[in-house]
Design an enzyme around this catalytic site. Structure first.
Site, PDB file in Angstrom:
ATOM      1  N   ILE A  91       0.831  -1.208   0.000  1.00 53.75           N
ATOM      2  CA  ILE A  91       0.000   0.000   0.000  1.00 53.75           C
ATOM      3  C   ILE A  91       0.868   1.261   0.000  1.00 53.75           C
ATOM      4  O   ILE A  91       0.891   2.002   0.977  1.00 53.75           O
ATOM      5  CB  ILE A  91      -0.961   0.017   1.206  1.00 53.75           C
ATOM      6  CG1 ILE A  91      -0.232  -0.473   2.483  1.00 53.75           C
ATOM      7  CG2 ILE A  91      -2.186  -0.829   0.973  1.00 53.75           C
ATOM      8  CD1 ILE A  91      -1.032  -0.247   3.750  1.00 53.75           C
ATOM      9  N   PRO A  92       1.576   1.502  -1.109  1.00 55.87           N
ATOM     10  CA  PRO A  92       2.373   2.731  -1.185  1.00 55.87           C
ATOM     11  C   PRO A  92       1.463   3.942  -1.028  1.00 55.87           C
ATOM     12  O   PRO A  92       0.349   3.938  -1.564  1.00 55.87           O
ATOM     13  CB  PRO A  92       2.986   2.669  -2.598  1.00 55.87           C
ATOM     14  CG  PRO A  92       2.143   1.713  -3.367  1.00 55.87           C
ATOM     15  CD  PRO A  92       1.588   0.738  -2.364  1.00 55.87           C
ATOM     16  N   HIS A  93       1.921   4.928  -0.264  1.00 56.70           N
ATOM     17  CA  HIS A  93       1.049   6.090  -0.083  1.00 56.70           C
ATOM     18  C   HIS A  93       1.829   7.371   0.170  1.00 56.70           C
ATOM     19  O   HIS A  93       2.949   7.341   0.662  1.00 56.70           O
ATOM     20  CB  HIS A  93       0.054   5.844   1.056  1.00 56.70           C
ATOM     21  CG  HIS A  93       0.670   5.387   2.343  1.00 56.70           C
ATOM     22  ND1 HIS A  93       0.913   4.060   2.600  1.00 56.70           N
ATOM     23  CD2 HIS A  93       1.095   6.052   3.435  1.00 56.70           C
ATOM     24  CE1 HIS A  93       1.457   3.940   3.802  1.00 56.70           C
ATOM     25  NE2 HIS A  93       1.595   5.144   4.341  1.00 56.70           N
ATOM     26  N   ALA A  94       1.205   8.466  -0.186  1.00 58.12           N
ATOM     27  CA  ALA A  94       1.799   9.771   0.075  1.00 58.12           C
ATOM     28  C   ALA A  94       0.695  10.786   0.302  1.00 58.12           C
ATOM     29  O   ALA A  94      -0.380  10.705  -0.293  1.00 58.12           O
ATOM     30  CB  ALA A  94       2.666  10.207  -1.105  1.00 58.12           C
TER      31      ALA A  94
END
Lengths: 108, 154
Positions: free
Chosen positions: B65-68
């Site tokens: 779950i890559p997130h920014a």
């Protein structure tokens, strides 16, 4: 019924905080214990632990990669782990909590 | 906010071409730029990578779950990707990731999308939920599975 409380927190506060909280709650439920986990996410603090929650708790699991207010847990059996550790090893953490394996936290 | 408002078919890819962590971040970010959710590809990718540096978002169980949360996000969005072969994502359990949720959150504004993402994150702990995502083969199926989150009370 044994009661486990916890606090989860992560750098962005978007995902891991909630995964860890869910993992701990699920593991506790499976083990037949009550659980309440406070999430310190980007939404803010949710499900905040009350004085009573802390008093009643048999063990405290802190799963945080960001700062958590700790003084309130003075005198409670407690473990501090990374948030990812809690997601992966919630069952072991809960088992250890119920087996009384945590050391008592002192705010000093 | 409903999860199906954050995820639309144009930011879903059920057959990712990427083979590496770097590539898959770029592939999903590109979808978000093309769908006009993110304003600057390079800067968004840099933010996602900076988050990965802190600790991997490969949470195990074949999910990442890559997130920014950044000003380069115009509209909150959730991109979805699936890789048949699996991608080495430095996951916590050492297993390859097959399912990707890329979370793009604006730096400011309402927190409604964060509530939704919190619910999704909680749901990922559920094995049946993950299995149904692993088995899904069409965008409609994935959206249908995710819509179950919208119906749930937490």
């Amino acid at each position: 019924m044994a009661k486990i409380i916890g606090v989860t927190s992560c750098p962005t506060g978007i995902a891991h905080t909630y995964m860890a909280a869910e993992a701990i709650e699920k593991a506790a439920k499976k083990a037949g214990a009550k659980a309440k986990v406070e999430t310190n996410g980007s939404i803010g603090v949710e499900n905040k632990l009350s004085k009573k929650d802390i008093e009643e708790a048999d063990a405290v699991i802190i799963a945080a990669d960001a700062r958590v207010e700790m003084a309130r847990f003075d005198g409670k059996p407690l473990i501090e782990v990374s948030v990812s550790h809690a997601i992966k090893h919630a069952k072991e953490l809960v088992d250890d909590a119920l087996a009384g394996k945590f050391t008592v936290y002192s705010k000093k | 906010m409903k999860i199906t408002e954050l995820m639309t078919e144009d930011i879903m890819c059920l057959d990712l071409a990427s083979n590496t962590k770097k590539e898959v971040i770029r592939e999903l970010s590109t979808l978000l730029v093309e769908a006009n959710k993110v304003s600057n590809l390079e800067k968004f990718v840099a933010e996602i990578e900076a988050r990965e540096e802190l600790s991997t978002t490969g949470v195990g169980y074949g999910v990442a779950i890559p997130h920014a949360k950044t000003k380069f996000v115009k509209t909150p969005a959730l991109a979805f990707g699936k890789s048949k072969e699996g991608i080495d994502y430095d996951s916590m359990d050492g297993e390859d990731a097959h399912i990707f949720f890329m979370i793009a959150a604006p730096a400011d504004g309402a927190n409604l999308h964060l509530q939704t993402l919190a619910k999704l994150s909680r749901k990922l702990i559920d094995e049946d939920f993950r299995n149904s995502l692993h088995e899904a083969t069409t965008k409609e199926e994935v959206l249908h599975i995710l819509s179950s989150i919208d119906k749930e009370e937490k």
